[in-house]
Design a protein around this motif. Sequence first.
Motif, mmCIF file in Angstrom:
data_model
loop_
_atom_site.group_PDB
_atom_site.id
_atom_site.type_symbol
_atom_site.label_atom_id
_atom_site.label_comp_id
_atom_site.label_asym_id
_atom_site.label_seq_id
_atom_site.Cartn_x
_atom_site.Cartn_y
_atom_site.Cartn_z
ATOM 1 N N PRO A 1 0.727 -1.281 -0.057
ATOM 2 C CA PRO A 1 -0.006 0.067 -0.026
ATOM 3 C C PRO A 1 0.784 1.177 -0.024
ATOM 4 C CG PRO A 1 -0.209 -0.941 2.245
ATOM 5 C CD PRO A 1 0.487 -2.074 1.277
ATOM 6 N N ASP A 2 0.293 2.308 -0.373
ATOM 7 C CA ASP A 2 0.920 3.583 -0.542
ATOM 8 C C ASP A 2 1.548 4.105 0.958
ATOM 9 O OD1 ASP A 2 0.394 3.457 -3.382
ATOM 10 O OD2 ASP A 2 -1.302 4.865 -3.255
ATOM 11 N N GLU A 3 0.797 3.856 1.835
ATOM 12 C CA GLU A 3 1.139 4.554 3.146
ATOM 13 C C GLU A 3 2.554 3.731 3.646
ATOM 14 O OE1 GLU A 3 -2.670 1.728 3.867
ATOM 15 O OE2 GLU A 3 -1.809 3.576 2.397
ATOM 16 N N TYR A 4 3.128 2.607 3.046
ATOM 17 C CA TYR A 4 4.127 2.105 3.660
ATOM 18 C C TYR A 4 5.166 2.270 2.487
ATOM 19 C CZ TYR A 4 1.048 -0.535 6.954
ATOM 20 O OH TYR A 4 0.526 -0.861 7.849
ATOM 21 N N ARG B 1 6.175 7.019 -7.488
ATOM 22 C CA ARG B 1 5.719 7.690 -6.041
ATOM 23 C C ARG B 1 7.094 7.606 -4.845
ATOM 24 N NH1 ARG B 1 1.499 9.025 -3.377
ATOM 25 N NH2 ARG B 1 -0.122 8.387 -5.381
ATOM 26 N N GLY C 1 6.504 5.372 1.485
ATOM 27 C CA GLY C 1 7.375 6.423 1.576
ATOM 28 C C GLY C 1 7.936 7.014 0.277
#
Length: 477
Positions: free
Chosen positions: A330-333, A361, A335
């Motif tokens: 996921p994006d929150e992991y 990203r 960085g």
Amino acid sequence: MSVLEENPDSPLKKRPPRWSDIWLKKTKPLKHVVFAMQLQSLASKDPKSQTLIPHFANIDRTLLLSDELLLKILSKLPLSQRNPNSLVCKRWLYLQGRLVRSLKILDWNFLVSGRLITRFPNLAHVDLLNGCLFSPRNSGILLTHRMVSMQMRYGNCSNWELLEENLLPVEVVDGGLQALANGCPNLRRLVVINASELGLLTLAEECLTLQELELHKCNDNVLRGIAACENLQILKLVGNVDGLYCSLVSDVGLTILAQGCKRLVKLELSGCEGSFDGIKAIGQCCLMLEELTICDHRMEDGWLAALSYCENLKTLRLLSCKRIDLDPGPDEYLGFCPSLERLHLQKCQLRSKKSVRALFRVCEAVREVVVLDCWGLDNDMFTFASVCRRVKFLSLEGCSLLTTEGLEATVLSWLDLETLVVVSCKNIKESDISPALATLFCNLIELRWRPDAKSLLSSSLMGTGMGKKGGKFFKRT
């Protein structure tokens, strides 16, 4: 008839002047030279006078110079004259050997016999890759790989079997490393294959100034020896090479490396395995790491998220990678790398949208993006690059699936873009350039536009002042 005409031998008759008389008139130095030459000719005829008059032509006047002074003189000469100068005499051969700093070893006996150290005592860069291979010299078959080149006796076996057969044993390679370490304590760069932990430990103990190391056929056990090289700054590890040899570098070796070589500035991992843990250990321990190159990796899914731990990383290169990261998480992991400035992709397969999206990203802070001969980069893939808002330099070459519409949709969102390079992208057409994209071209500092062989944009814009910073009409504020 006069008396002078009757007597031609009369001393009163004037002979016509000679060029030699005119030339030597009022030239005392030349008279001395002529006099010395005459003495030399007399001495050669009279054996008794040879002890009194020296042979000026046979005197080596460089004998009057010390080795240090002559070494400084020889060091000022161009490199093209190095080999001819070494043929003058034995003294010049010895002095020219002291000037050699970099050498590629082709004969292993030249190293272990001690002749290498005697001939070149001040070596700083040594390449032992081809020297570690035993191959017949008079063979008509040549095997060439992008890393090694060797001759072979027959061609009915695989490349892997051929390399294993002709590769020097580990014990022999370690013995050569010990001889090199004892003779070259100021060694700074080394390239070697099939070394062991003991050989590298000897090298680390003797060569304290070793800064650059390139290891082929490397594995986790070998990395224990690398960890002793405390001053190592540039490191290239080659693990598995398809069709040539197979060797394993996993998270265990990467962790050992990270804990030992904390001064690394540049790291290249080629054909290495690993995962999130190995890259995280490198990011947490190697705080000075600025450049990371990953070539043909075999890493497990999820390794991209570990790049965020490389806080001082400035350059990320991905070369010949068949995949990036099929399951980045996921994006929150994920960085991101806050100091990253350059992202280079070359000969990579960009098949997965999830991988490409996660890559951009993580690299959202980049200022320079280079994509060279990458398969699969279409409009949808390139749209993910819009997250990189600070891009100033973009180079696209060999991106055959990308169209003008996909290029425009991304570059118009980059307000800081200054340089654009588009080469060999056959689906980018000049007829599809919109007014907005044309306006962007006029505001660029540099534009290299050659999407195909029929491109006429560069020639049609000649004389408009585009691409010249500080122009009268296109000056940026």
